[in-house]
Design a protein around this motif. Sequence first.
Motif, mmCIF file in Angstrom:
data_model
loop_
_atom_site.group_PDB
_atom_site.id
_atom_site.type_symbol
_atom_site.label_atom_id
_atom_site.label_comp_id
_atom_site.label_asym_id
_atom_site.label_seq_id
_atom_site.Cartn_x
_atom_site.Cartn_y
_atom_site.Cartn_z
ATOM 1 N N ARG A 7 0.835 -1.214 0.000
ATOM 2 C CA ARG A 7 0.000 0.000 0.000
ATOM 3 C C ARG A 7 0.863 1.254 0.000
ATOM 4 N NH1 ARG A 7 -2.941 -2.519 4.344
ATOM 5 N NH2 ARG A 7 -4.460 -3.867 3.367
ATOM 6 N N ILE A 8 1.910 1.229 0.819
ATOM 7 C CA ILE A 8 2.808 2.388 0.898
ATOM 8 C C ILE A 8 3.543 2.588 -0.415
ATOM 9 C CG2 ILE A 8 4.886 3.279 2.033
ATOM 10 C CD1 ILE A 8 3.753 1.887 4.626
ATOM 11 N N ARG A 9 4.000 1.521 -1.040
ATOM 12 C CA ARG A 9 4.682 1.620 -2.339
ATOM 13 C C ARG A 9 3.744 2.271 -3.366
ATOM 14 N NH1 ARG A 9 9.170 -0.237 -4.399
ATOM 15 N NH2 ARG A 9 9.551 -1.431 -2.508
ATOM 16 N N THR A 10 2.494 1.858 -3.387
ATOM 17 C CA THR A 10 1.520 2.449 -4.308
ATOM 18 C C THR A 10 1.309 3.924 -3.986
ATOM 19 O OG1 THR A 10 0.436 0.319 -4.642
ATOM 20 C CG2 THR A 10 -0.865 2.296 -5.127
ATOM 21 N N LEU A 11 1.156 4.253 -2.710
ATOM 22 C CA LEU A 11 0.970 5.643 -2.290
ATOM 23 C C LEU A 11 2.124 6.510 -2.783
ATOM 24 C CD1 LEU A 11 -0.019 6.784 1.282
ATOM 25 C CD2 LEU A 11 1.956 7.763 0.164
ATOM 26 N N ILE A 12 3.359 6.053 -2.562
ATOM 27 C CA ILE A 12 4.540 6.839 -2.943
ATOM 28 C C ILE A 12 4.664 6.928 -4.465
ATOM 29 C CG2 ILE A 12 7.064 6.929 -2.859
ATOM 30 C CD1 ILE A 12 6.793 5.626 -0.013
ATOM 31 N N THR A 13 4.419 5.848 -5.143
ATOM 32 C CA THR A 13 4.495 5.845 -6.611
ATOM 33 C C THR A 13 3.467 6.808 -7.204
ATOM 34 O OG1 THR A 13 5.307 3.574 -6.606
ATOM 35 C CG2 THR A 13 4.374 4.384 -8.661
ATOM 36 N N HIS A 14 2.247 6.771 -6.684
ATOM 37 C CA HIS A 14 1.208 7.691 -7.178
ATOM 38 C C HIS A 14 1.557 9.138 -6.850
ATOM 39 C CE1 HIS A 14 -2.108 4.382 -7.417
ATOM 40 N NE2 HIS A 14 -1.166 4.244 -8.334
ATOM 41 N N TRP A 15 2.134 9.370 -5.670
ATOM 42 C CA TRP A 15 2.572 10.723 -5.289
ATOM 43 C C TRP A 15 3.622 11.232 -6.275
ATOM 44 C CZ3 TRP A 15 7.577 11.934 -3.691
ATOM 45 C CH2 TRP A 15 7.762 13.246 -3.239
ATOM 46 N N ALA A 16 4.636 10.418 -6.578
ATOM 47 C CA ALA A 16 5.699 10.838 -7.500
ATOM 48 C C ALA A 16 5.135 11.107 -8.893
ATOM 49 C CB ALA A 16 6.804 9.786 -7.556
ATOM 50 N N GLU A 17 4.205 10.291 -9.340
ATOM 51 C CA GLU A 17 3.566 10.530 -10.644
ATOM 52 C C GLU A 17 2.794 11.849 -10.624
ATOM 53 O OE1 GLU A 17 1.270 6.951 -11.028
ATOM 54 O OE2 GLU A 17 3.020 5.772 -11.661
ATOM 55 N N ALA A 18 2.116 12.137 -9.511
ATOM 56 C CA ALA A 18 1.370 13.397 -9.388
ATOM 57 C C ALA A 18 2.321 14.593 -9.380
ATOM 58 C CB ALA A 18 0.518 13.387 -8.121
ATOM 59 N N VAL A 19 3.453 14.459 -8.704
ATOM 60 C CA VAL A 19 4.458 15.526 -8.724
ATOM 61 C C VAL A 19 4.896 15.772 -10.155
ATOM 62 C CG1 VAL A 19 6.814 16.161 -8.042
ATOM 63 C CG2 VAL A 19 5.252 15.168 -6.346
ATOM 64 N N ARG A 26 -3.511 15.713 -6.006
ATOM 65 C CA ARG A 26 -3.023 14.340 -5.794
ATOM 66 C C ARG A 26 -1.727 14.346 -4.974
ATOM 67 N NH1 ARG A 26 -4.026 10.268 -3.892
ATOM 68 N NH2 ARG A 26 -2.710 8.538 -4.375
ATOM 69 N N VAL A 27 -0.880 15.352 -5.150
ATOM 70 C CA VAL A 27 0.346 15.460 -4.350
ATOM 71 C C VAL A 27 -0.019 15.551 -2.869
ATOM 72 C CG1 VAL A 27 2.301 16.971 -3.794
ATOM 73 C CG2 VAL A 27 1.777 16.445 -6.179
ATOM 74 N N LEU A 28 -1.068 16.281 -2.549
ATOM 75 C CA LEU A 28 -1.480 16.500 -1.162
ATOM 76 C C LEU A 28 -2.290 15.346 -0.585
ATOM 77 C CD1 LEU A 28 -2.744 20.170 -1.543
ATOM 78 C CD2 LEU A 28 -0.511 19.435 -0.697
ATOM 79 N N ALA A 29 -2.847 14.507 -1.417
ATOM 80 C CA ALA A 29 -3.902 13.572 -1.030
ATOM 81 C C ALA A 29 -3.583 12.690 0.174
ATOM 82 C CB ALA A 29 -4.281 12.696 -2.223
ATOM 83 N N ASP A 30 -2.402 12.191 0.302
ATOM 84 C CA ASP A 30 -2.084 11.234 1.364
ATOM 85 C C ASP A 30 -1.089 11.810 2.363
ATOM 86 O OD1 ASP A 30 -3.685 8.974 0.448
ATOM 87 O OD2 ASP A 30 -2.344 8.972 -1.276
ATOM 88 N N HIS A 31 -1.241 13.098 2.655
ATOM 89 C CA HIS A 31 -0.353 13.769 3.605
ATOM 90 C C HIS A 31 -1.131 14.215 4.832
ATOM 91 C CE1 HIS A 31 2.316 13.593 0.244
ATOM 92 N NE2 HIS A 31 3.300 14.036 1.006
ATOM 93 N N ALA A 32 -0.491 14.112 5.980
ATOM 94 C CA ALA A 32 -1.107 14.493 7.249
ATOM 95 C C ALA A 32 -1.221 16.012 7.356
ATOM 96 C CB ALA A 32 -0.266 13.946 8.408
ATOM 97 N N GLN A 33 -2.211 16.472 8.091
ATOM 98 C CA GLN A 33 -2.385 17.910 8.318
ATOM 99 C C GLN A 33 -1.161 18.535 8.970
ATOM 100 O OE1 GLN A 33 -4.871 20.162 7.546
ATOM 101 N NE2 GLN A 33 -5.738 18.532 6.302
ATOM 102 N N ASP A 34 -0.457 17.763 9.803
ATOM 103 C CA ASP A 34 0.700 18.286 10.538
ATOM 104 C C ASP A 34 2.031 17.880 9.911
ATOM 105 O OD1 ASP A 34 0.520 15.589 11.182
ATOM 106 O OD2 ASP A 34 0.884 15.889 13.330
ATOM 107 N N ILE A 35 2.043 17.669 8.597
ATOM 108 C CA ILE A 35 3.277 17.262 7.922
ATOM 109 C C ILE A 35 4.403 18.258 8.205
ATOM 110 C CG2 ILE A 35 2.581 18.413 5.776
ATOM 111 C CD1 ILE A 35 4.239 16.032 4.424
#
Length: 131
Positions: A7-19, A26-35
């Motif tokens: 799941r984490i690999r998919t999250l990071i891969t999708h984040w990098a593609e969004a970047v 999509r870059v923001l989608a899986d980030h905590a409010q207190d990042i």
Amino acid sequence: MSDDEARIRTLITHWAEAVHRGDLDRVLADHAQDIVMYDVPPPHEGIHGLDAYRASWPPFFVWQAQGACFDIESLDITAGPDVAYAHALLRCGTPEELAERPTLRLRLTLGLRKEDGRWLVSHEHHSFPHD
């Protein structure tokens, strides 16, 4: 590979593609409010909170529109039941920059935590080696 690591690999891969696409939502989608993010450009004390994280991306997207890449080359993940970390190397640069320094890689470290069964990035650290 565990389910959480996948799941984490998919999250990071999708984040990098969004970047790479400049897709801020999509870059923001899986980030905590207190990042907390420590990035290559200032501020050197880091970026704190999702709003500041959001505001940091448009200048990068402008630079990247010059034809730069943002491609994961390697990604390693260690996941426990509710916290995880990942480290990666990325090709990140314009064609001219990478032609001049073909081995240059962006170093990425991520800290994640699981909230309500969902993995969120709570820490990012980007750096380039100093040479």
